[in-house]
Structures are given as C-alpha cells and as structure tokens.
Design a protein around this motif. Sequence first.
Motif, mmCIF file in Angstrom:
data_model
loop_
_atom_site.group_PDB
_atom_site.id
_atom_site.type_symbol
_atom_site.label_atom_id
_atom_site.label_comp_id
_atom_site.label_asym_id
_atom_site.label_seq_id
_atom_site.Cartn_x
_atom_site.Cartn_y
_atom_site.Cartn_z
ATOM 1 N N VAL A 1 51.361 63.876 48.512
ATOM 2 C CA VAL A 1 49.895 63.717 48.560
ATOM 3 C C VAL A 1 49.435 62.776 47.434
ATOM 4 C CG1 VAL A 1 47.697 64.953 48.334
ATOM 5 C CG2 VAL A 1 49.521 65.898 49.765
ATOM 6 N N SER A 2 50.034 62.917 46.247
ATOM 7 C CA SER A 2 49.669 62.030 45.123
ATOM 8 C C SER A 2 49.966 60.570 45.456
ATOM 9 C CB SER A 2 50.455 62.372 43.855
ATOM 10 O OG SER A 2 50.288 63.696 43.533
ATOM 11 N N ASN B 1 53.038 68.062 46.847
ATOM 12 C CA ASN B 1 52.109 67.482 45.869
ATOM 13 C C ASN B 1 52.460 66.027 45.566
ATOM 14 O OD1 ASN B 1 50.706 69.850 45.736
ATOM 15 N ND2 ASN B 1 51.698 70.582 43.860
ATOM 16 N N ASP B 2 53.746 65.740 45.417
ATOM 17 C CA ASP B 2 54.187 64.359 45.148
ATOM 18 C C ASP B 2 53.798 63.434 46.298
ATOM 19 O OD1 ASP B 2 55.276 65.076 42.768
ATOM 20 O OD2 ASP B 2 57.372 65.020 43.441
ATOM 21 N N GLU C 1 56.211 73.095 47.356
ATOM 22 C CA GLU C 1 54.869 72.711 46.930
ATOM 23 C C GLU C 1 54.953 71.458 46.052
ATOM 24 O OE1 GLU C 1 51.594 75.764 47.130
ATOM 25 O OE2 GLU C 1 52.354 75.860 45.071
ATOM 26 N N ALA C 2 55.993 71.394 45.219
ATOM 27 C CA ALA C 2 56.179 70.212 44.362
ATOM 28 C C ALA C 2 56.394 68.966 45.221
ATOM 29 C CB ALA C 2 57.371 70.439 43.430
ATOM 30 N N GLU D 1 51.875 69.360 53.766
ATOM 31 C CA GLU D 1 51.421 70.721 53.536
ATOM 32 C C GLU D 1 52.662 71.600 53.347
ATOM 33 O OE1 GLU D 1 48.242 73.537 55.746
ATOM 34 O OE2 GLU D 1 48.090 71.380 56.055
#
Length: 262
Positions: A49-50, A46-47, A42-43, A56
């Motif tokens: 997507v940021s 998230n990175d 997930e980390a 996903e």
Amino acid sequence: MLNDKVAVIYGAGGAIGGALAHAFAREGARLFVTGRLRAPVEAVANDIVSAGGSAEAAEVDALDEEAVDKHLQFVIDTAGRVDISFNAVGILDTKILGVPLVQLDVEQFSLPITTYATSYFLTARLAARRMVANRSGVIMTITALHSRTGIPLVGGYGPAMAAKEALTRQLSAELAPHGIRVVGLRPQAMPETRTIKEAFEPRAKASGMTWEQWQELLAGRTHARRLMTLTEMANVAVFMASDQASAMTGTTVNMTMGSLDD
Ligand SMILES: NC(=O)c1ccc[n+]([C@@H]2O[C@H](COP(=O)([O-])OP(=O)(O)OC[C@H]3O[C@@H](n4cnc5c(N)ncnc54)[C@H](OP(=O)(O)O)[C@@H]3O)[C@@H](O)[C@H]2O)c1
C-alpha cells in the motif's frame, strides 16, 4: 501484466509468498495476502500500500477449510471475483529434514505429504468453485526439484513435492475445460531465503561443508553455475499468472536452471 486481477496468496508472510505479493501488486493486481499469523502478512500488505498498490491482509490457516472458505467469500464480496489463487505455504524444514529414511518415524514422514498436498488441494478446490462461475482463473503453487530427483535426508519432502505436481496435472485436467488454468513453479534454491539455510543446517555437520561451500555445490549443478533470486522467480510467476500464458496449464515450470532435465 496483471491489471485489475484479484489475487489471493496463502503463506504470503513467507519469502516466496511475500516476493510474489510485491511482484503481482507491481503489475497492477489487487492483493489479498493471507497467513497463519497476522503480523507478517500485515507487513507485506502495508509495504504494498505504501508503494501505491492495493493489498489487504487476513489471518487464514491454509489447512482450515472453513477459514479458507470464509476468506474467499470475503474476497468475492469485496472485489467481486478471484482471478489468481497462489499457495506458497511452507512448513519449517527443521521439522522434516535431516533424518535417514530408515530411522524416520511415520508421523515425521507423513507431515510434509499431508500438509502440502492437503493445503494445496483445499485452497485450489475452494478457489475453483468461485472461478468456475466466471469461466476464468489461474491456480498456482510452488514445488522443488525434490519432486523429480532423489536427494538424501529429505524425508517425506520429495514425495510431498511430487504429490503437488501430480495434483496440478489432475486439477488442470478437470478445470481447464471450465477456463481455469493450473500451473506450478519449481524453482532452484534461492539462498536469500531462510528456508535454504534451514535445509542446509541439518546436513552441515554430516557433510563437513560451510554454508558458502554448500551454495557453491548447488550452484555448480546449474547450467549457469549460479543460484537464482526471488525477483527472478517472481518475474516468471507474474508471466504465468497473466493472460500472456494462456497456453500453459497442467504443468510445473522447470526453473531449476538446468539442474533437472525435462
Ligand atoms: N526458498 C527457496 O529457495 C525454495 C526453493 C524451492 C522450493 N521452495 C518451497 O517453497 C515453499 C515456500 O518457501 P519459502 O522459502 O517461502 O518458505 P517460508 O519463508 O518459510 O514461507 C512459508 C510461509 O507459509 C506459512 N505457512 C505455513 N503453514 C501455513 C498454513 N497452514 N496456513 C497459512 N500459512 C502457512 C508460514 O508461516 P507460519 O509458519 O509462520 O505460519 C510462512 O510464512 C516451501 O515448500 C519450500 O520448500 C523454496
């Protein structure tokens, strides 16, 4: 180089899997990052997507046939296809290294062989079943120079890496006629990863070397007299996953920086 490609990475919470995920996303791929534990993948997602990419995360044990199959179906339902399957799974070296072969018990010897070969087979087979329909796709994995040279105190790890490289050739022989390429990467040690330090520690006492001396020893075996970085490894992976590498299949790219002759 990977615009709109749909990529699934197994073991994406690890050093290599994470670096690959970032590099593939940077080149335009849509990422589905998976691992046994949700938090590390997930980390990574998230990175990505940021940074403006698409990723996903999902909890998938790459040794669990049903879990891999279910997740791939989710990828197909969500993105329409799978273009790249990368198995970057690694088991803790502390579980398998450091014991001389004459003292090694059968379970410890077999663990890396069955884990690495089975996980690669499962993820490749299930992805290939989806790729055949599109007559297109790339199946990839990672090995190490232990596949081709004798190194003491690595137990079943060498045979495990050799098995994966043999499987790459066999998968390619059957899948390339269906438009699917199968390619492995065999990198040198990347000292920024936890794995390399873990591989060193069981030998540290016996060899009397410090961590720095051990890195120098490994570096001294390369033509460049240095070890490689995760970024360098990921750059080659991007090229091999891309359509630019359409002539490459049934092989493992020798990224040992001259340590191992072809
Ligand atoms: N690092 C290097 O310099 C280097 C060089 C040459 C070759 N290699 C090889 O490349 C592979 C990966 O190395 P790495 O440095 O990226 O190791 P790593 O950081 O330990 O990553 C391996 C990842 O695989 C995951 N994993 C293990 N079993 C799994 C399973 N059944 N299903 C899904 N995920 C699973 C681990 O997660 P959990 O265990 O937390 O679930 C971890 O996130 C290893 O085989 C290693 O020997 C590494």
